[in-house]
Every structure is written in C-alpha cells, then in structure tokens.
Design a protein around this motif. Structure first.
Motif, PDB file in Angstrom:
ATOM      1  N   HIS A  19       0.749  -1.221  -0.055  1.00  0.00           N
ATOM      2  CA  HIS A  19      -0.020  -0.048   0.081  1.00  0.00           C
ATOM      3  C   HIS A  19       0.800   1.271  -0.061  1.00  0.00           C
ATOM      4  CE1 HIS A  19      -3.863  -2.107   0.379  1.00  0.00           C
ATOM      5  NE2 HIS A  19      -3.429  -2.879   1.247  1.00  0.00           N
ATOM      6  N   GLY A  20       2.139   1.249   0.384  1.00  0.00           N
ATOM      7  CA  GLY A  20       3.048   2.348   0.275  1.00  0.00           C
ATOM      8  C   GLY A  20       3.101   3.109   1.659  1.00  0.00           C
ATOM      9  N   ILE A  21       4.020   4.044   1.618  1.00  0.00           N
ATOM     10  CA  ILE A  21       4.349   5.071   2.684  1.00  0.00           C
ATOM     11  C   ILE A  21       4.216   6.408   2.337  1.00  0.00           C
ATOM     12  CG2 ILE A  21       6.418   5.560   4.218  1.00  0.00           C
ATOM     13  CD1 ILE A  21       7.385   2.860   3.720  1.00  0.00           C
ATOM     14  N   ILE A  22       3.674   7.164   3.247  1.00  0.00           N
ATOM     15  CA  ILE A  22       3.665   8.600   3.463  1.00  0.00           C
ATOM     16  C   ILE A  22       4.496   9.012   4.532  1.00  0.00           C
ATOM     17  CG2 ILE A  22       2.129  10.803   3.303  1.00  0.00           C
ATOM     18  CD1 ILE A  22      -0.457   8.805   3.327  1.00  0.00           C
ATOM     19  N   LEU A  23       5.539  10.145   3.986  1.00  0.00           N
ATOM     20  CA  LEU A  23       6.401  10.613   4.900  1.00  0.00           C
ATOM     21  C   LEU A  23       5.935  12.169   5.350  1.00  0.00           C
ATOM     22  CD1 LEU A  23      10.115  10.157   3.197  1.00  0.00           C
ATOM     23  CD2 LEU A  23       8.911   8.518   4.933  1.00  0.00           C
ATOM     24  N   GLN A  24       5.738  12.187   6.402  1.00  0.00           N
ATOM     25  CA  GLN A  24       5.301  13.564   7.123  1.00  0.00           C
ATOM     26  C   GLN A  24       6.264  14.050   8.200  1.00  0.00           C
ATOM     27  OE1 GLN A  24       1.854  14.462   6.810  1.00  0.00           O
ATOM     28  NE2 GLN A  24       2.269  16.208   7.704  1.00  0.00           N
ATOM     29  N   PRO A  25       7.082  15.056   7.808  1.00  0.00           N
ATOM     30  CA  PRO A  25       7.980  15.561   8.783  1.00  0.00           C
ATOM     31  C   PRO A  25       7.145  16.369   9.964  1.00  0.00           C
ATOM     32  CG  PRO A  25       8.055  16.782   6.972  1.00  0.00           C
ATOM     33  CD  PRO A  25       7.081  15.588   6.535  1.00  0.00           C
ATOM     34  N   SER A  26       7.693  16.231  11.125  1.00  0.00           N
ATOM     35  CA  SER A  26       7.123  17.081  12.222  1.00  0.00           C
ATOM     36  C   SER A  26       8.562  18.080  12.695  1.00  0.00           C
ATOM     37  CB  SER A  26       6.527  16.032  13.271  1.00  0.00           C
ATOM     38  OG  SER A  26       6.241  16.958  14.421  1.00  0.00           O
ATOM     39  N   LEU A  27       8.078  19.147  13.079  1.00  0.00           N
ATOM     40  CA  LEU A  27       8.551  20.258  13.630  1.00  0.00           C
ATOM     41  C   LEU A  27       8.966  20.326  15.137  1.00  0.00           C
ATOM     42  CD1 LEU A  27       8.325  21.583  10.467  1.00  0.00           C
ATOM     43  CD2 LEU A  27       9.241  23.485  11.428  1.00  0.00           C
ATOM     44  N   PHE A  28       7.869  19.427  15.749  1.00  0.00           N
ATOM     45  CA  PHE A  28       7.938  19.573  16.983  1.00  0.00           C
ATOM     46  C   PHE A  28       8.390  18.183  17.619  1.00  0.00           C
ATOM     47  CE2 PHE A  28       4.512  22.614  16.581  1.00  0.00           C
ATOM     48  CZ  PHE A  28       4.888  23.574  17.825  1.00  0.00           C
ATOM     49  N   TRP A  29       8.843  17.302  16.854  1.00  0.00           N
ATOM     50  CA  TRP A  29       9.187  15.918  17.426  1.00  0.00           C
ATOM     51  C   TRP A  29      10.439  15.428  16.870  1.00  0.00           C
ATOM     52  CZ3 TRP A  29       7.606  13.142  21.091  1.00  0.00           C
ATOM     53  CH2 TRP A  29       8.236  11.809  21.195  1.00  0.00           C
TER      54      TRP A  29
END
Length: 307
Positions: free
Chosen positions: A187-197
């Motif tokens: 199904h695949g991957i979505i990369l989601q950067p976080s500026l708080f983590w």
C-alpha cells in the motif's frame, strides 16, 4: 513512497503535547516548553491525558488533515468502536484511564464536546501563531528529502529519517520504545515531517492501508527564525545550524563550535548531532575531544546556498 504535500495541524499539535512532557531532554525545546507551559490555557491540558511523551496518541486525535476545521470534524466523527480501541491501546502504553477518558470511551457526548474545545483552544495557543514558520520549515524539509530521494535513492532517504535506522534485507529496522512489526502489503508509505518531534519514527496505518511515517524535521520549530530569511541555507536548516555548518568548513571541537555559536557545549553538541544525522557533517572522537567537519553534502549545500 510519497511525501506529504503540506503540514497537518493536528499532527503537529499531538507531537507538541508529546514534547511538553519531556523534562531535561532536547535543549533546543527548553525555552519553548517553559513558555508554552506558562501560557497554555487550563482547558487545553486535558490533551495530556491522551498523548504520551513517547509521541504516541490515539490515531483519531491527529488525522493528517489540511486544516483545523477538517481535522476537528474527523476527530469528532470517530466511530465509537475505533475510539474505544484506540483509548484502550493508549492506556495499555502509559496513559491512565481517567474518568474523562472513560467517558470518551463510552461515547459520552459532553466528554467529546470537551475534547473538541480542548483541541481548538490548544491549536490557538500552540499552533496558530507559529503556523507560518511551521509551513516554511515543512516545505524546506520536504524539498530537501525529495533531493535525497532523487540523488541517493529510496534506501538512503528512509535510513536518513531518524537516528540508527538500517535495512536488514527488505526490512527497515528503526529504534522504537516497544516491539512493533508493520507489513505494508503493497500500500505504500507517506512521509510526514514534524517540527515538534525530534525523537524516533512514529507510524500509523491510514484508512486506505498506507503507512504514515512521522519523522523529525532536520530543523525543529524553536530553531526557525520568526522572520523570513533571504538566505536559502538558513531557510532550510535554521540560522543556528546554518552558522554551525559554515563554521565546520574547518574542523572544530564541540567546545570550539559552542564558542563560535555563543551557546552552551550541550546545545552545540545537539546541533552537531542533528547535522551529523542529516549527513551534513561527520564527527570523530580524539581523546576527550569530539571533532566535527562538513561532509561533501554539507559543502554542497553551503556552495549552493551562497550561490
């Protein structure tokens, strides 16, 4: 694999509440934590009953929505069975089943209205004012990740998301507070950067079967300047790390770097650690001293930033 096209306000809010509970860790967040703790409205503190300092929270609390209203609508329309399962999962990790959490699990209407008000208040207090900086940091981060994918490939892009990630055959292994195996089934991957983590990867399966991977941005929010910079390198990594990278064209010890940046050795060590994990510098210990200097990628960023 795809990269998220915009930051998600409730994802950032959830990670911010995870960081609020860290004590003595990540010195770049110390002032932010103190300021936020002083100014956070009392009603918003309820969210701490749902979010762990490990960065985990019930999946219904932080949908990757485009704005607050869309996300809040998704939160408040969570099916009862899903809410109960997620709250049970969180209590099994490290949250206490408080009376309010039990009422949420029982689908108590008043409890869910209280949650909606808490999320809205927390967003106004923590996210809304910082949103332009969050957006700028997010887009700089995703542009840089796309460059890594184009130049070095998928394996390098994934191993560079957080410390100590490695490939074992076709399995991606990453440090995590507890054992967790995830199979994608194509199904695949979505990369989601976080500026708080700034910690380990966080993973959550989406309704369409894709895996959402939340990873630390190279430049967390406290290191982003409030004003828009005309320096591309500063826009990418923040003023402090841009200056650190310039200093490390020549070999420097951590003490030298701290002196050049006018920060404490602990803060300088944190900056060097993040630059090293991003592949922009290398470090080597010599006796009691740790020496740092730019990698070819770091020099490449400096050259193109100056141009």
């Amino acid at each position: 694999m795809t990269v998220a096209d915009r930051p998600a306000p409730l994802v950032e809010l959830s990670q911010a509440f995870g960081m609020l509970q860290h004590r003595g860790l990540h010195p770049v967040f110390s002032l932010w934590r103190q300021r936020t703790t002083r100014t956070l409205p009392r009603s918003a503190w309820l969210i701490l009953q749902l979010v762990s300092p490990l960065g985990a929270g019930p999946l219904f609390l932080d949908p990757p929505s485009h704005d607050l209203e869309e996300g809040l609508d998704q939160v408040l329309s969570t099916p009862r069975a899903q809410a109960r399962a997620e709250l049970r999962r969180m209590c099994a990790i490290d949250r206490r089943p408080t009376p309010w959490v039990r009422r949420l699990a029982d689908n108590d209407r008043d409890a869910w209205q209280i949650l909606g008000r808490a999320v809205r208040t927390a967003h106004t207090s923590v996210i809304a004012e910082a949103w332009p900086r969050i957006q700028a940091g997010f887009h700089a981060e995703t542009a840089w990740r796309a460059r890594i994918i184009a130049q070095q490939g998928l394996h390098a892009a994934l191993t560079g998301l957080a410390p100590s990630i490695r490939w074992h055959g076709m399995t991606l292994e990453a440090p995590f507070p507890r054992d967790l195996d995830i199979t994608l089934h194509g199904h695949g991957i979505i990369l989601q950067p976080s500026l708080f983590w700034p910690e380990h990867l966080l993973a959550g399966l989406q309704p369409d079967g894709r895996l959402l991977l939340i990873h630390p941005a190279v430049t967390p929010l406290p290191l982003r300047d409030p004003a828009t910079s005309h320096d591309p390198l500063t826009a990418l990594v923040g003023a402090t790390r841009a200056e650190a990278l310039r200093l490390l064209v020549r070999q420097q010890t951590t003490t030298d770097l701290a002196r050049g940046l006018a920060v404490s050795p602990a803060a300088a060590s944190m900056q060097a650690k993040t630059l090293r994990e991003a592949g922009l510098i290398v470090s080597q210990r010599d006796g009691k001293s740790m020496w740092h200097w730019c990698t070819p990628l770091g020099l490449d960023l400096l050259v193109h930033g100056s141009a």
